[in-house]
Design a protein around this motif. Structure first.
Motif, PDB file in Angstrom:
ATOM      1  N   PRO A 298       2.469 -10.231  -3.934  1.00 41.41           N
ATOM      2  CA  PRO A 298       1.106 -10.329  -2.311  1.00 41.41           C
ATOM      3  C   PRO A 298       0.679  -9.829  -2.276  1.00 41.41           C
ATOM      4  O   PRO A 298       2.371  -7.842  -2.777  1.00 41.41           O
ATOM      5  CB  PRO A 298       1.983 -11.417  -1.330  1.00 41.41           C
ATOM      6  CG  PRO A 298       3.067 -11.778  -2.397  1.00 41.41           C
ATOM      7  CD  PRO A 298       3.110 -11.126  -4.112  1.00 41.41           C
ATOM      8  N   GLU A 299      -0.081  -8.825  -1.731  1.00 43.12           N
ATOM      9  CA  GLU A 299      -0.224  -7.590  -0.548  1.00 43.12           C
ATOM     10  C   GLU A 299      -0.091  -7.524   0.173  1.00 43.12           C
ATOM     11  O   GLU A 299       0.713  -5.801   0.376  1.00 43.12           O
ATOM     12  CB  GLU A 299      -1.736  -7.798  -0.946  1.00 43.12           C
ATOM     13  CG  GLU A 299      -3.263  -7.659  -1.433  1.00 43.12           C
ATOM     14  CD  GLU A 299      -4.448  -7.750  -1.356  1.00 43.12           C
ATOM     15  OE1 GLU A 299      -4.569  -7.156   0.099  1.00 43.12           O
ATOM     16  OE2 GLU A 299      -5.654  -7.704  -1.375  1.00 43.12           O
ATOM     17  N   SER A 300       1.624  -7.865   0.586  1.00 39.59           N
ATOM     18  CA  SER A 300       2.279  -7.639   1.791  1.00 39.59           C
ATOM     19  C   SER A 300       3.285  -6.539   1.215  1.00 39.59           C
ATOM     20  O   SER A 300       4.100  -6.237   1.782  1.00 39.59           O
ATOM     21  CB  SER A 300       3.025  -8.640   2.279  1.00 39.59           C
ATOM     22  OG  SER A 300       3.616  -9.578   1.632  1.00 39.59           O
TER      23      SER A 300
ATOM     24  N   GLN B 190       2.801  -1.645  -1.097  1.00 41.67           N
ATOM     25  CA  GLN B 190       3.295  -0.671  -0.378  1.00 41.67           C
ATOM     26  C   GLN B 190       3.240   0.507  -0.471  1.00 41.67           C
ATOM     27  O   GLN B 190       3.278   0.467  -1.752  1.00 41.67           O
ATOM     28  CB  GLN B 190       5.258  -0.440   0.146  1.00 41.67           C
ATOM     29  CG  GLN B 190       5.194  -1.711   1.409  1.00 41.67           C
ATOM     30  CD  GLN B 190       3.934  -2.335   1.699  1.00 41.67           C
ATOM     31  OE1 GLN B 190       4.443  -1.573   2.998  1.00 41.67           O
ATOM     32  NE2 GLN B 190       4.086  -3.604   1.825  1.00 41.67           N
ATOM     33  N   PRO B 191       1.961   1.297  -0.214  1.00 44.84           N
ATOM     34  CA  PRO B 191       2.216   2.677  -0.350  1.00 44.84           C
ATOM     35  C   PRO B 191       3.091   4.397  -0.494  1.00 44.84           C
ATOM     36  O   PRO B 191       3.413   3.699   0.281  1.00 44.84           O
ATOM     37  CB  PRO B 191       0.789   3.691   0.623  1.00 44.84           C
ATOM     38  CG  PRO B 191       1.081   2.810   1.896  1.00 44.84           C
ATOM     39  CD  PRO B 191       1.731   1.178   1.771  1.00 44.84           C
ATOM     40  N   PHE B 192       2.976   4.135  -1.704  1.00 43.95           N
ATOM     41  CA  PHE B 192       3.724   5.174  -2.235  1.00 43.95           C
ATOM     42  C   PHE B 192       3.274   6.858  -1.737  1.00 43.95           C
ATOM     43  O   PHE B 192       3.726   7.961  -1.333  1.00 43.95           O
ATOM     44  CB  PHE B 192       4.235   5.462  -3.896  1.00 43.95           C
ATOM     45  CG  PHE B 192       5.196   4.680  -3.837  1.00 43.95           C
ATOM     46  CD1 PHE B 192       6.308   4.258  -3.755  1.00 43.95           C
ATOM     47  CD2 PHE B 192       4.465   3.197  -4.466  1.00 43.95           C
ATOM     48  CE1 PHE B 192       7.410   2.893  -3.589  1.00 43.95           C
ATOM     49  CE2 PHE B 192       4.877   1.881  -4.638  1.00 43.95           C
ATOM     50  CZ  PHE B 192       7.105   2.244  -4.249  1.00 43.95           C
TER      51      PHE B 192
ATOM     52  N   THR C 177      -4.539  -2.600  -2.184  1.00 46.52           N
ATOM     53  CA  THR C 177      -4.878  -4.741  -1.939  1.00 46.52           C
ATOM     54  C   THR C 177      -5.356  -4.793  -4.017  1.00 46.52           C
ATOM     55  O   THR C 177      -6.153  -4.093  -4.229  1.00 46.52           O
ATOM     56  CB  THR C 177      -6.673  -4.093  -1.804  1.00 46.52           C
ATOM     57  OG1 THR C 177      -7.405  -3.724  -2.705  1.00 46.52           O
ATOM     58  CG2 THR C 177      -6.050  -3.540  -0.566  1.00 46.52           C
ATOM     59  N   HIS C 178      -5.898  -6.115  -3.778  1.00 52.27           N
ATOM     60  CA  HIS C 178      -6.126  -6.689  -5.093  1.00 52.27           C
ATOM     61  C   HIS C 178      -7.131  -6.650  -6.320  1.00 52.27           C
ATOM     62  O   HIS C 178      -7.496  -6.675  -6.773  1.00 52.27           O
ATOM     63  CB  HIS C 178      -5.687  -8.370  -5.150  1.00 52.27           C
ATOM     64  CG  HIS C 178      -4.049  -8.598  -4.990  1.00 52.27           C
ATOM     65  ND1 HIS C 178      -3.348  -8.432  -6.300  1.00 52.27           N
ATOM     66  CD2 HIS C 178      -2.959  -9.113  -4.411  1.00 52.27           C
ATOM     67  CE1 HIS C 178      -2.388  -8.758  -6.619  1.00 52.27           C
ATOM     68  NE2 HIS C 178      -2.041  -9.782  -5.280  1.00 52.27           N
ATOM     69  N   ALA C 179      -8.188  -6.495  -4.259  1.00 51.13           N
ATOM     70  CA  ALA C 179      -9.747  -5.808  -4.806  1.00 51.13           C
ATOM     71  C   ALA C 179      -9.488  -4.370  -6.040  1.00 51.13           C
ATOM     72  O   ALA C 179      -9.960  -4.472  -6.896  1.00 51.13           O
ATOM     73  CB  ALA C 179     -10.718  -5.694  -3.547  1.00 51.13           C
ATOM     74  N   ARG C 180      -9.029  -3.261  -5.320  1.00 49.45           N
ATOM     75  CA  ARG C 180      -8.783  -1.791  -5.863  1.00 49.45           C
ATOM     76  C   ARG C 180      -7.874  -2.613  -7.252  1.00 49.45           C
ATOM     77  O   ARG C 180      -8.546  -1.763  -8.021  1.00 49.45           O
ATOM     78  CB  ARG C 180      -7.782  -1.420  -5.294  1.00 49.45           C
ATOM     79  CG  ARG C 180      -8.753  -1.046  -3.578  1.00 49.45           C
ATOM     80  CD  ARG C 180      -8.251   0.465  -3.385  1.00 49.45           C
ATOM     81  NE  ARG C 180      -8.566   1.397  -3.676  1.00 49.45           N
ATOM     82  CZ  ARG C 180      -7.406   1.794  -3.726  1.00 49.45           C
ATOM     83  NH1 ARG C 180      -6.613   2.498  -2.387  1.00 49.45           N
ATOM     84  NH2 ARG C 180      -7.035   3.780  -4.280  1.00 49.45           N
ATOM     85  N   LEU C 181      -7.274  -3.442  -7.123  1.00 44.68           N
ATOM     86  CA  LEU C 181      -6.758  -3.631  -8.784  1.00 44.68           C
ATOM     87  C   LEU C 181      -7.241  -4.211  -9.501  1.00 44.68           C
ATOM     88  O   LEU C 181      -6.843  -3.704 -10.752  1.00 44.68           O
ATOM     89  CB  LEU C 181      -4.707  -4.406  -8.520  1.00 44.68           C
ATOM     90  CG  LEU C 181      -4.280  -4.441  -9.184  1.00 44.68           C
ATOM     91  CD1 LEU C 181      -3.937  -2.886  -9.960  1.00 44.68           C
ATOM     92  CD2 LEU C 181      -2.362  -5.230  -8.319  1.00 44.68           C
ATOM     93  N   ASP C 182      -7.382  -5.182  -9.091  1.00 45.28           N
ATOM     94  CA  ASP C 182      -8.454  -6.117  -9.694  1.00 45.28           C
ATOM     95  C   ASP C 182      -9.815  -5.095 -10.456  1.00 45.28           C
ATOM     96  O   ASP C 182     -10.299  -4.833 -11.939  1.00 45.28           O
ATOM     97  CB  ASP C 182      -9.105  -7.145  -9.364  1.00 45.28           C
ATOM     98  CG  ASP C 182      -8.493  -8.000  -8.836  1.00 45.28           C
ATOM     99  OD1 ASP C 182      -7.651  -7.917  -9.761  1.00 45.28           O
ATOM    100  OD2 ASP C 182      -8.501  -9.053  -8.569  1.00 45.28           O
TER     101      ASP C 182
END
Length: 267
Positions: A161-163, A166-168, A175-180
């Motif tokens: 889930p996008e929640s 978390q950013p390191f 986000t899944h858009a960027r990951l996809d």
């Protein structure tokens, strides 16, 4: 039934005591264990004494502090030796780390995390600790991106889930858009790259490892400090190497499908 429940509870309590040592503190007091597990001090003390007899923990005679014993090392070694990916990849990874002077890591997926099966560090990428057994997030690592190729878009969204993303660092994909978009690029060129997405000053290139069923069962990466990786000049070379190494391990696991095509123009 009551006896079974009592036995199960005893096992669960013993495991909970051992898990306290995963916190990173090398030595613990009985009170530390009791507080972390929620057990009474006397119960924690009895469990530690039993685990000491079985060599799962050991007690320093001077300080009275407990640390992990030799039994977990034995179990870990046996588990690794029985793992087909570890058996196939270990020598290859060790030789590659020595030849490149960089880190070489192999990991599998466990739930929403990548789990390190092995790691070797070359002279240009030294560490004072081993990564084997550690877990890292899938979405923030090169290996993790390769492991995510084994899942459908819907499966990825249910798993991550996008929640939870978390950013390191400012470079982490959250986000899944960027990951996809990134996974589509990984699939197209045959390797993943990660630059300061999990930790500042670190980078890697990684490629998926497949088995005889053509499933992604693991991934391998070449990693190190930014200066040692020098992706501006060496990305094509390192990518070709990690792809060829992943293909070699895959073949050893029975993979007979086409090897990944290497894209000469890194993204």
């Amino acid at each position: 039934m009551a006896s079974d429940q009592s036995n199960n509870q005893s096992v669960e309590r013993a495991i909970s005591v051992l898990r306290v040592f995963l916190s990173g503190r090398p030595e613990l007091r009985v009170s530390d264990v009791a507080k972390a597990t929620g057990l009474g001090t006397s119960t924690a003390s009895r469990l530690l004494a039993t685990l000491e007899t079985l060599e799962f923990v050991e007690r320093d005679e001077l300080s009275g502090l407990y640390r992990l014993g030799t039994a977990p090392i034995t179990l870990g070694g046996v588990a690794l030796n029985q793992n087909p990916v570890h058996r196939e990849a270990r020598q290859v990874a060790q030789d590659l780390a020595a030849a490149l002077g960089l880190g070489v890591n192999v990991a599998i997926r466990r739930g929403a995390s990548m789990f390190y099966l092995l790691n070797f560090e070359g002279r240009l990428a030294p560490r004072s600790f081993v990564l084997t057994g550690q877990r890292k997030p899938l979405y923030a690592t090169g290996i993790g991106k390769c492991l995510l190729l084994g899942l459908s878009t819907q499966e990825r969204r249910e798993l991550l889930p996008e929640s939870s993303m978390q950013p390191f660092t400012p470079q982490t994909l959250t986000t899944h858009a960027r990951l996809d978009e990134e996974l589509a690029a990984v699939l197209g060129r045959g390797y993943a790259r990660e630059v300061e997405e999990l930790a500042f000053g670190r980078a890697c290139v990684a490629a998926p490892i497949r088995d005889q069923a053509r499933e992604v069962v693991a991934a391998i990466s070449i990693s190190g400090p930014l200066s040692a990786m020098d992706l501006a000049a060496r990305e094509a070379e390192l990518a070709r190497t990690v792809i060829e190494t992943a293909d070699s391990i895959s073949i050893g696991l029975g993979y007979v499908g086409p090897v990944h095509a290497f894209a000469a123009s890194p993204a």
